[in-house]
Design a protein around this motif. Structure first.
Motif, PDB file in Angstrom:
ATOM      1  N   ARG A 105       3.134  -2.563  10.461  1.00  0.00           N
ATOM      2  CA  ARG A 105       3.638  -1.107   9.938  1.00  0.00           C
ATOM      3  C   ARG A 105       4.877  -1.803   8.981  1.00  0.00           C
ATOM      4  O   ARG A 105       5.486  -2.439   9.481  1.00  0.00           O
ATOM      5  CB  ARG A 105       3.823  -0.255  10.583  1.00  0.00           C
ATOM      6  CG  ARG A 105       2.824   0.296  11.151  1.00  0.00           C
ATOM      7  CD  ARG A 105       3.159   1.708  11.974  1.00  0.00           C
ATOM      8  NE  ARG A 105       4.801   1.670  12.379  1.00  0.00           N
ATOM      9  CZ  ARG A 105       5.354   2.217  13.277  1.00  0.00           C
ATOM     10  NH1 ARG A 105       4.745   2.838  14.037  1.00  0.00           N
ATOM     11  NH2 ARG A 105       6.723   2.070  13.331  1.00  0.00           N
ATOM     12  N   VAL A 106       4.969  -1.549   7.648  1.00  0.00           N
ATOM     13  CA  VAL A 106       6.064  -1.822   6.756  1.00  0.00           C
ATOM     14  C   VAL A 106       6.530  -0.557   6.073  1.00  0.00           C
ATOM     15  O   VAL A 106       5.812   0.121   5.440  1.00  0.00           O
ATOM     16  CB  VAL A 106       5.667  -3.114   5.922  1.00  0.00           C
ATOM     17  CG1 VAL A 106       6.911  -3.237   4.892  1.00  0.00           C
ATOM     18  CG2 VAL A 106       4.995  -4.238   6.340  1.00  0.00           C
ATOM     19  N   GLU A 107       7.749  -0.207   6.412  1.00  0.00           N
ATOM     20  CA  GLU A 107       8.189   1.144   5.766  1.00  0.00           C
ATOM     21  C   GLU A 107       9.450   0.883   5.524  1.00  0.00           C
ATOM     22  O   GLU A 107      10.322   0.520   5.854  1.00  0.00           O
ATOM     23  CB  GLU A 107       8.108   2.129   7.059  1.00  0.00           C
ATOM     24  CG  GLU A 107       8.378   3.591   6.668  1.00  0.00           C
ATOM     25  CD  GLU A 107       8.275   4.413   7.906  1.00  0.00           C
ATOM     26  OE1 GLU A 107       8.431   5.612   7.530  1.00  0.00           O
ATOM     27  OE2 GLU A 107       8.012   3.947   8.911  1.00  0.00           O
ATOM     28  N   ALA A 108       9.514   1.412   4.216  1.00  0.00           N
ATOM     29  CA  ALA A 108      11.152   1.490   3.605  1.00  0.00           C
ATOM     30  C   ALA A 108      11.425   2.958   3.315  1.00  0.00           C
ATOM     31  O   ALA A 108      10.421   3.694   2.642  1.00  0.00           O
ATOM     32  CB  ALA A 108      11.038   0.708   2.333  1.00  0.00           C
ATOM     33  N   LYS A 109      12.467   3.353   3.820  1.00  0.00           N
ATOM     34  CA  LYS A 109      12.954   4.521   3.514  1.00  0.00           C
ATOM     35  C   LYS A 109      14.572   4.345   3.342  1.00  0.00           C
ATOM     36  O   LYS A 109      15.340   3.884   4.008  1.00  0.00           O
ATOM     37  CB  LYS A 109      13.073   5.411   4.864  1.00  0.00           C
ATOM     38  CG  LYS A 109      11.537   5.942   5.236  1.00  0.00           C
ATOM     39  CD  LYS A 109      11.610   6.908   6.437  1.00  0.00           C
ATOM     40  CE  LYS A 109      10.306   7.261   6.801  1.00  0.00           C
ATOM     41  NZ  LYS A 109      10.091   7.980   8.076  1.00  0.00           N
TER      42      LYS A 109
END
Length: 98
Positions: A73-77
């Motif tokens: 999982r790769v997530e940018a917030k």
């Protein structure tokens, strides 16, 4: 004097954290990076996703390793980037013993 991508990443990174934990029957790895700008977190997420996609097409790579990478999982917030994956401990042992 170096204006390369590496310097840009280092210059725009405020914090980095790495966690390894045992969860159910898997080893979980999570890396979190806090950048100075949300655009940098988004750019790094795109780079990581692209690298995972490229590696997944490597015919020499073990199918189990490819499955692990594809499940990452790769997530940018905002200005936060997190990358996490879970690995069967047996895969880690067999990979290290090769």
């Amino acid at each position: 004097g170096d204006s390369g991508w590496d310097s840009n990443i280092l210059r725009n990174t405020e914090q980095v954290a790495f966690l390894v934990a045992a969860m159910a029957d898997k080893l979980t790895f999570e890396a979190k990076l806090i950048t100075t700008e949300p655009d940098m977190a988004q750019s790094l997420a795109s780079v990581v996703r692209g690298l995972i996609s490229l590696v997944s097409f490597n015919d020499d790579m073990d199918a189990d390793a490819v499955a692990v990478l594809q499940s990452a999982r790769v997530e940018a917030k905002g200005n936060s980037l997190s990358i996490s994956l879970a690995i069967d401990p047996g895969l880690v042992v067999s990979t290290l013993s090769e």
